[in-house]
Design an enzyme around this catalytic site. Structure first.
Site, short mmCIF file in Angstrom:
data_model
loop_
_atom_site.label_atom_id
_atom_site.label_comp_id
_atom_site.label_asym_id
_atom_site.label_seq_id
_atom_site.Cartn_x
_atom_site.Cartn_y
_atom_site.Cartn_z
N PRO A 67 7.24 22.83 1.09
CA PRO A 67 8.47 22.23 1.69
C PRO A 67 8.84 21.71 0.13
O PRO A 67 9.96 21.03 0.10
CB PRO A 67 7.54 21.02 1.72
CG PRO A 67 6.22 20.64 0.89
CD PRO A 67 6.08 21.58 0.57
N GLY A 68 9.36 22.48 -0.76
CA GLY A 68 10.11 22.43 -1.99
C GLY A 68 11.71 21.84 -1.52
O GLY A 68 12.32 20.73 -2.25
N ARG A 111 23.17 29.14 -5.85
CA ARG A 111 22.73 29.08 -4.21
C ARG A 111 24.14 29.98 -3.49
O ARG A 111 24.30 31.03 -2.93
CB ARG A 111 22.98 28.14 -3.74
CG ARG A 111 21.11 27.85 -4.23
CD ARG A 111 20.73 26.12 -3.07
NE ARG A 111 20.37 26.55 -2.01
CZ ARG A 111 20.74 26.12 -0.48
NH1 ARG A 111 21.30 25.69 -0.62
NH2 ARG A 111 20.47 26.95 0.69
N TYR A 158 23.58 33.66 -1.58
CA TYR A 158 23.92 33.98 -0.30
C TYR A 158 25.02 32.95 0.67
O TYR A 158 24.93 33.25 0.99
CB TYR A 158 22.05 34.29 0.05
CG TYR A 158 21.71 32.90 -0.46
CD1 TYR A 158 21.55 31.49 0.85
CD2 TYR A 158 20.35 33.23 -1.19
CE1 TYR A 158 20.31 30.40 0.05
CE2 TYR A 158 19.31 32.21 -2.10
CZ TYR A 158 19.52 30.78 -1.09
OH TYR A 158 19.23 29.49 -1.68
N CYS A 199 34.16 33.79 -15.59
CA CYS A 199 35.23 35.23 -15.56
C CYS A 199 34.27 36.48 -14.67
O CYS A 199 34.61 37.67 -14.81
CB CYS A 199 35.50 36.07 -17.16
SG CYS A 199 36.32 34.96 -17.58
N GLU A 200 34.45 36.23 -13.31
CA GLU A 200 33.75 36.64 -12.28
C GLU A 200 33.73 36.02 -11.25
O GLU A 200 33.95 35.77 -10.93
CB GLU A 200 31.57 36.69 -12.74
CG GLU A 200 30.85 37.27 -13.73
CD GLU A 200 30.79 38.58 -14.31
OE1 GLU A 200 31.17 39.47 -12.95
OE2 GLU A 200 30.20 38.32 -15.34
#
Length: 195
Positions: A42-43, A80, A84, A114-115
Site C-alpha cells: 500500500p505504499g 511521475r 507516465y 531544458c528537456e
C-alpha cells in the site's frame, strides 16, 4: 490502492476494499482446499498525500497563445508526470502572503531542465495540457500536491541539479530532515586520475 488526485475522485472505502479482497481470498481457500494468504503493497496509498513539492516560480513566460510558469524544480524532483503523464493537484502561494483571489488563467507548468518532457502539466503519451491556475508572479511559491510517494525517493541529480531540501511537519513544527544539496555534495568522492 488508489489515491484521489483530482477533485472528482474520492478516498477508497477501506472496509469495502478489504471485504472484496477477503471474500475473494475465502473463495480461493474453499476452491483450493487450503489457506490462502493475501499481501498488498500500500505504499502510494500511505505516502502520496504526505508529501508536497514546493518550488519557486522563476519565470512567467508568454509564447504565442501559451502562458508558462517555469519553476526551479523539474522532473529530477518529481518524475511521475514525465514517466507516465501522472496528474497532480497544484496551487499558487503568493510570495507577499496575500490572500486576495487572483484570476484564473490557463497555463503550462514546466521545470528548468531544458528537456521537452520537463512539463508537470502533461498527460500520458507526453501530451502537454493547460491547467487552470491562479495568475502568478515571479517569486510566488508553487505547490505540487500528493508528491510523497514518488518525489524525493525518486529524485536524482539529473543535469547536475542538487536534490531539494526535505522538511518534516510534525505537530505544527517544521524540521529540516535533509539539507538541500550544494555543488560540493555533487562532486564529493570524484577524482581526476593523474596522467
Amino acid at each position: 490502492m488508489p489515491v484521489p488526485y483530482r477533485e472528482d475522485e474520492s478516498h477508497v472505502d477501506l472496509q469495502t476494499y478489504f471485504q472484496l479482497w477477503d471474500d475473494t481470498r475465502k473463495h480461493l481457500e474453499n476452491t483450493f482446499g487450503h489457506a490462502v494468504k493475501l499481501e498488498i503493497e500500500p505504499g502510494r496509498f500511505l505516502m502520496a498525500e504526505s508529501g508536497h513539492l514546493i518550488a519557486e516560480i522563476r519565470a512567467v513566460k508568454q509564447m504565442g497563445d501559451n502562458t508558462f510558469y517555469l519553476l526551479d524544480a523539474g522532473f529530477n524532483n518529481l518524475a511521475r508526470p514525465i514517466l507516465y503523464g501522472a496528474y497532480h493537484p497544484m496551487s499558487v502561494v503568493p510570495a507577499d502572503g496575500s490572500s486576495d483571489e487572483r484570476p484564473l488563467c490557463d497555463v503550462v507548468v514546466g521545470g528548468p531542465l531544458c528537456e521537452s518532457g520537463d512539463i508537470f502539466t502533461q498527460e500520458e503519451g507526453g501530451y502537454v495540457r493547460h491547467r487552470s491556475l491562479p495568475s502568478a508572479k515571479v517569486g510566488d511559491l508553487f505547490v505540487i500536491h500528493s508528491a510523497g510517494a514518488y518525489g524525493a525517493v525518486m529524485g536524482s541529480n539529473y543535469n547536475s541539479k542538487p536534490l531539494a531540501a526535505e522538511v518534516l511537519l510534525q505537530d505544527g513544527q517544521a524540521s529540516l530532515i535533509r539539507a538541500r544539496q550544494i555543488f560540493d555534495d555533487l562532486i564529493r568522492g570524484e577524482t581526476i586520475p593523474k596522467a
